[in-house]
Design an enzyme around this catalytic site. Structure first.
Site, mmCIF file in Angstrom:
data_model
loop_
_atom_site.group_PDB
_atom_site.id
_atom_site.type_symbol
_atom_site.label_atom_id
_atom_site.label_comp_id
_atom_site.label_asym_id
_atom_site.label_seq_id
_atom_site.Cartn_x
_atom_site.Cartn_y
_atom_site.Cartn_z
ATOM 1 N N SER A 8 14.609 60.647 76.597
ATOM 2 C CA SER A 8 15.953 60.783 77.158
ATOM 3 C C SER A 8 16.633 59.421 77.266
ATOM 4 O O SER A 8 16.178 58.535 77.998
ATOM 5 C CB SER A 8 15.866 61.427 78.543
ATOM 6 N N HIS A 33 17.149 62.802 73.313
ATOM 7 C CA HIS A 33 17.772 63.695 74.294
ATOM 8 C C HIS A 33 18.911 62.919 74.949
ATOM 9 O O HIS A 33 18.737 61.771 75.361
ATOM 10 C CB HIS A 33 16.735 64.126 75.328
ATOM 11 N N ASP A 35 21.923 63.087 77.798
ATOM 12 C CA ASP A 35 22.370 63.798 79.002
ATOM 13 C C ASP A 35 23.812 63.474 79.346
ATOM 14 O O ASP A 35 24.125 62.326 79.689
ATOM 15 C CB ASP A 35 21.504 63.370 80.198
ATOM 16 N N MET A 37 26.797 64.088 81.975
ATOM 17 C CA MET A 37 27.041 64.558 83.359
ATOM 18 C C MET A 37 28.476 64.258 83.739
ATOM 19 O O MET A 37 28.980 63.166 83.474
ATOM 20 C CB MET A 37 26.121 63.810 84.323
ATOM 21 N N HIS A 66 22.517 67.541 76.038
ATOM 22 C CA HIS A 66 22.374 68.406 77.213
ATOM 23 C C HIS A 66 23.634 68.244 78.056
ATOM 24 O O HIS A 66 23.827 67.199 78.674
ATOM 25 C CB HIS A 66 21.107 67.963 77.962
ATOM 26 N N MET A 68 25.640 68.777 81.125
ATOM 27 C CA MET A 68 25.643 69.154 82.544
ATOM 28 C C MET A 68 27.080 69.023 83.014
ATOM 29 O O MET A 68 27.424 68.148 83.807
ATOM 30 C CB MET A 68 24.687 68.227 83.309
ATOM 31 N N MET A 137 15.028 73.423 83.284
ATOM 32 C CA MET A 137 15.068 72.212 84.102
ATOM 33 C C MET A 137 13.891 72.231 85.077
ATOM 34 O O MET A 137 13.707 73.196 85.827
ATOM 35 C CB MET A 137 16.374 72.149 84.911
ATOM 36 N N ASP A 176 12.593 69.776 80.857
ATOM 37 C CA ASP A 176 13.381 68.574 81.126
ATOM 38 C C ASP A 176 13.310 68.182 82.597
ATOM 39 O O ASP A 176 13.827 68.895 83.457
ATOM 40 C CB ASP A 176 14.836 68.862 80.714
HETATM 41 C C1 DX5 Z 1 18.120 65.152 84.449
HETATM 42 C C2 DX5 Z 1 18.222 65.024 82.957
HETATM 43 C C3 DX5 Z 1 16.974 64.615 82.289
HETATM 44 C C4 DX5 Z 1 16.500 63.241 82.631
HETATM 45 C C5 DX5 Z 1 15.003 63.292 82.635
HETATM 46 O O1 DX5 Z 1 19.306 65.679 84.944
HETATM 47 O O2 DX5 Z 1 18.642 66.254 82.373
HETATM 48 O O3 DX5 Z 1 17.063 64.748 80.871
HETATM 49 O O4 DX5 Z 1 16.934 62.250 81.750
HETATM 50 O O5 DX5 Z 1 14.551 62.111 83.157
HETATM 51 P P1 DX5 Z 1 13.043 61.913 83.652
HETATM 52 O O6 DX5 Z 1 12.180 62.166 82.449
HETATM 53 O O7 DX5 Z 1 13.036 60.496 84.111
HETATM 54 O O8 DX5 Z 1 12.808 62.906 84.753
HETATM 55 ZN ZN ZN Z 2 18.485 66.500 80.116
#
Ligand code: DX5
Ligand code: ZN
Length: 225
Positions: A8, A33, A35, A37, A66, A68, A137, A176
């Site tokens: 990620s 990956h 993310d 947000m 991903h 969010m 998740m 994840d």
């Molecule tokens: C959390 C993200 C994850 C995050 C995982 O909201 O969707 O993808 O990057 O990070 P770790 O592996 O550090 O929990």
């Molecule tokens: Zn993620």
């Protein structure tokens, strides 16, 4: 099927992002990956199109985006243009999930559904045929570096059984949040196909070796045949 490893980008050192991407390119990792947000669906803001374009320019592996964010349907085509190969939207953020999955597939990207820890996998029953990936998740989304929620293992087993019943072997189960060498094997044995790993890879002393170790773990039941 051999399991996939998706480091990620959220956990990378952004002051040397090109080096971090090169590291993943050189490693045995399968995907990036990414993310996104929005500060509304989750209580944090990460990054968007310009950073995705920068990662895409350097990455030699598919990018698993991903989202969010609320109203993800407004941005699907833009994320595809910026470089997404897989696009996952949250079931909790979509009033018309079936339509949004079709919208993602129409761009040529793989369509994923992300599922918060409190959302039962039974809600996916009628859309499994319309999805390429389910991202379960294993932390509450919004932050890297959180602790793995062990109830996720039951959700993985249930979802694996739902897919088996329907002969949907090609749908990936992705996990994840809080995944690392300490729990990856049990997650794979429960039936996962894709492990997202943020902190456990980028904060490791030797990230390339950690990725190799994650990749070398004995995978889920199909590998035993
Ligand atoms: C959390 C993200 C994850 C995050 C995982 O909201 O969707 O993808 O990057 O990070 P770790 O592996 O550090 O929990
Ligand atoms: Zn993620």
């Amino acid at each position: 099927m051999r399991h996939l490893i998706a480091p990620s980008v959220l956990a990378a050192d952004f002051t040397k992002l090109a080096d971090e991407i090169a590291l993943v390119n050189q490693s045995e990792a399968d995907w990036f990956h990414f993310d996104v947000m929005d500060g509304r669906f989750v209580p944090n803001i990460s990054f968007g199109f310009p950073i995705l374009e920068a990662v895409k320019a350097l990455a030699t592996k598919p990018i698993d985006v991903h989202l969010m964010i609320l109203e993800p349907e407004k941005y699907i085509e833009d994320f595809r243009k910026a470089g997404a190969d897989v696009i996952s939207v949250h079931i909790e953020a979509c009033s018309h999930l079936h339509r949004t999955l079709q919208q993602i597939r129409a761009t040529g990207a793989k369509a994923g559904i992300a599922v918060n820890p409190h959302t039962p996998v039974s809600l996916l029953e009628d859309v499994l045929e319309d999805t390429d990936l389910v991202c379960l998740m294993s932390v509450n989304p919004g932050f890297g570096g959180q602790k793995f929620i062990y109830q996720t293992l039951n959700k993985i087993r249930k979802l694996r059984a739902m897919l088996d019943e329907r002969n949907l072997d090609e749908v990936y189960i992705e996990i994840d949040g809080g995944v690392g060498l300490q729990n990856a094997e049990i997650i794979l044995q429960a039936g996962a196909d894709v492990l997202v790993a943020g902190s456990s890879v980028f904060k490791a002393a030797k990230p390339i070796e950690t990725i190799s170790q994650l990749k070398a773990l004995s995978a889920h039941k199909f590998d035993n045949f």
